[in-house]
Design a protein around this motif. Structure first.
Motif, PDB file in Angstrom:
ATOM      1  N   GLN A 242       0.868  -1.186   0.000  1.00  0.00           N
ATOM      2  CA  GLN A 242       0.000   0.000   0.000  1.00  0.00           C
ATOM      3  C   GLN A 242       0.895   1.223   0.000  1.00  0.00           C
ATOM      4  O   GLN A 242       2.085   1.124   0.248  1.00  0.00           O
ATOM      5  CB  GLN A 242      -0.931  -0.022   1.216  1.00  0.00           C
ATOM      6  N   GLY A 243       0.379   2.362  -0.324  1.00  0.00           N
ATOM      7  CA  GLY A 243       1.210   3.539  -0.438  1.00  0.00           C
ATOM      8  C   GLY A 243       1.384   4.281   0.879  1.00  0.00           C
ATOM      9  O   GLY A 243       0.641   4.088   1.836  1.00  0.00           O
ATOM     10  N   THR A 244       2.399   5.133   0.877  1.00  0.00           N
ATOM     11  CA  THR A 244       2.602   6.051   1.983  1.00  0.00           C
ATOM     12  C   THR A 244       2.719   7.457   1.390  1.00  0.00           C
ATOM     13  O   THR A 244       3.427   7.674   0.411  1.00  0.00           O
ATOM     14  CB  THR A 244       3.844   5.665   2.812  1.00  0.00           C
ATOM     15  N   LEU A 245       1.984   8.393   1.982  1.00  0.00           N
ATOM     16  CA  LEU A 245       1.871   9.735   1.405  1.00  0.00           C
ATOM     17  C   LEU A 245       3.023  10.623   1.851  1.00  0.00           C
ATOM     18  O   LEU A 245       3.296  10.751   3.045  1.00  0.00           O
ATOM     19  CB  LEU A 245       0.538  10.361   1.817  1.00  0.00           C
ATOM     20  N   VAL A 246       3.662  11.233   0.871  1.00  0.00           N
ATOM     21  CA  VAL A 246       4.705  12.224   1.121  1.00  0.00           C
ATOM     22  C   VAL A 246       4.207  13.564   0.604  1.00  0.00           C
ATOM     23  O   VAL A 246       3.809  13.683  -0.552  1.00  0.00           O
ATOM     24  CB  VAL A 246       6.017  11.839   0.402  1.00  0.00           C
ATOM     25  N   THR A 247       4.206  14.555   1.477  1.00  0.00           N
ATOM     26  CA  THR A 247       3.787  15.901   1.089  1.00  0.00           C
ATOM     27  C   THR A 247       4.916  16.863   1.414  1.00  0.00           C
ATOM     28  O   THR A 247       5.344  16.950   2.574  1.00  0.00           O
ATOM     29  CB  THR A 247       2.512  16.334   1.827  1.00  0.00           C
ATOM     30  N   VAL A 248       5.396  17.555   0.391  1.00  0.00           N
ATOM     31  CA  VAL A 248       6.480  18.514   0.572  1.00  0.00           C
ATOM     32  C   VAL A 248       5.916  19.905   0.330  1.00  0.00           C
ATOM     33  O   VAL A 248       5.446  20.218  -0.760  1.00  0.00           O
ATOM     34  CB  VAL A 248       7.649  18.244  -0.396  1.00  0.00           C
ATOM     35  N   SER A 249       5.958  20.715   1.358  1.00  0.00           N
ATOM     36  CA  SER A 249       5.412  22.073   1.251  1.00  0.00           C
ATOM     37  C   SER A 249       6.518  23.051   0.848  1.00  0.00           C
ATOM     38  O   SER A 249       7.680  22.889   1.204  1.00  0.00           O
ATOM     39  CB  SER A 249       4.807  22.497   2.576  1.00  0.00           C
ATOM     40  N   SER A 250       6.112  24.069   0.102  1.00  0.00           N
ATOM     41  CA  SER A 250       7.091  25.068  -0.372  1.00  0.00           C
ATOM     42  C   SER A 250       7.263  26.197   0.630  1.00  0.00           C
ATOM     43  O   SER A 250       6.537  26.311   1.600  1.00  0.00           O
ATOM     44  CB  SER A 250       6.638  25.635  -1.712  1.00  0.00           C
TER      45      SER A 250
END
Length: 130
Positions: A122-130
Motif C-alpha cells: 500500500q502507499g505512503t503519502l509524502v507531502t512537501v510544502s514550499s
C-alpha cells in the motif's frame, strides 16, 4: 508476499524523509524492490530500485544525488532516504517486489514505470510544502 510501506509525512522543502518497505511472509533478500510515486491524475512512475545483490538504479535524473535506496535483509526491509525534498516530490509512494533469482537481474535502468513488478504494497503519502 506482503509489503508494508511507511515513513511518509509532511515536510518542508529542503527537508528529509526515510521511507521503509518491510516484507512479511517471504525473505525479501531474494527479491528486487522498487519505489514508485503517484500523484492524482498521473500514472505511477518509477523512482528507484535495488536488486538482491545490492545493485541500484534511479529512473530519472530528479532523484539522483538526493535519494538513496538501500536494503537491510536482516530486517527484511528496503529504505528510500530522501533528502533535499522538493514540492514536486509530493505523492503517494509505493514499493514493489519481484523475485530476483536467476540469470537476469530484475533491477536495471529499464525496471521503472512499465516493468511488470509482481507484488505491491500500500502507499505512503509524502507531502512537501514550499
Amino acid at each position: 508476499v506482503q509489503l508494508q510501506a511507511s515513513g511518509g509525512g509532511l515536510v518542508q522543502a529542503g527537508g528529509s524523509l526515510r521511507l521503509s518497505c518491510q516484507g512479511s511472509g517471504f525473505s525479501l533478500g531474494y527479491y528486487a524492490i522498487a519505489w514508485f510515486r503517484q500523484v492524482p491524475g498521473k500514472e505511477r512512475e518509477g523512482v528507484s530500485c535495488i536488486g538482491s545483490s545490492g545493485t541500484t538504479a534511479y529512473f530519472s535524473d530528479s532523484p539522483k544525488g538526493r535519494f538513496t535506496i538501500s536494503r537491510d535483509n536482516a530486517k527484511n526491509t528496503v529504505y528510500l532516504q530522501m533528502n533535499s525534498l522538493r514540492p514536486e516530490d509530493t505523492g503517494v509512494y509505493y514499493c514493489a517486489a519481484k523475485s530476483d533469482v536467476g540469470p537476469h537481474p530484475r533491477c536495471t535502468a529499464y525496471s521503472g514505470t512499465y516493468y511488470p513488478w509482481d507484488y505491491w504494497g500500500q502507499g505512503t503519502l509524502v507531502t512537501v510544502s514550499s
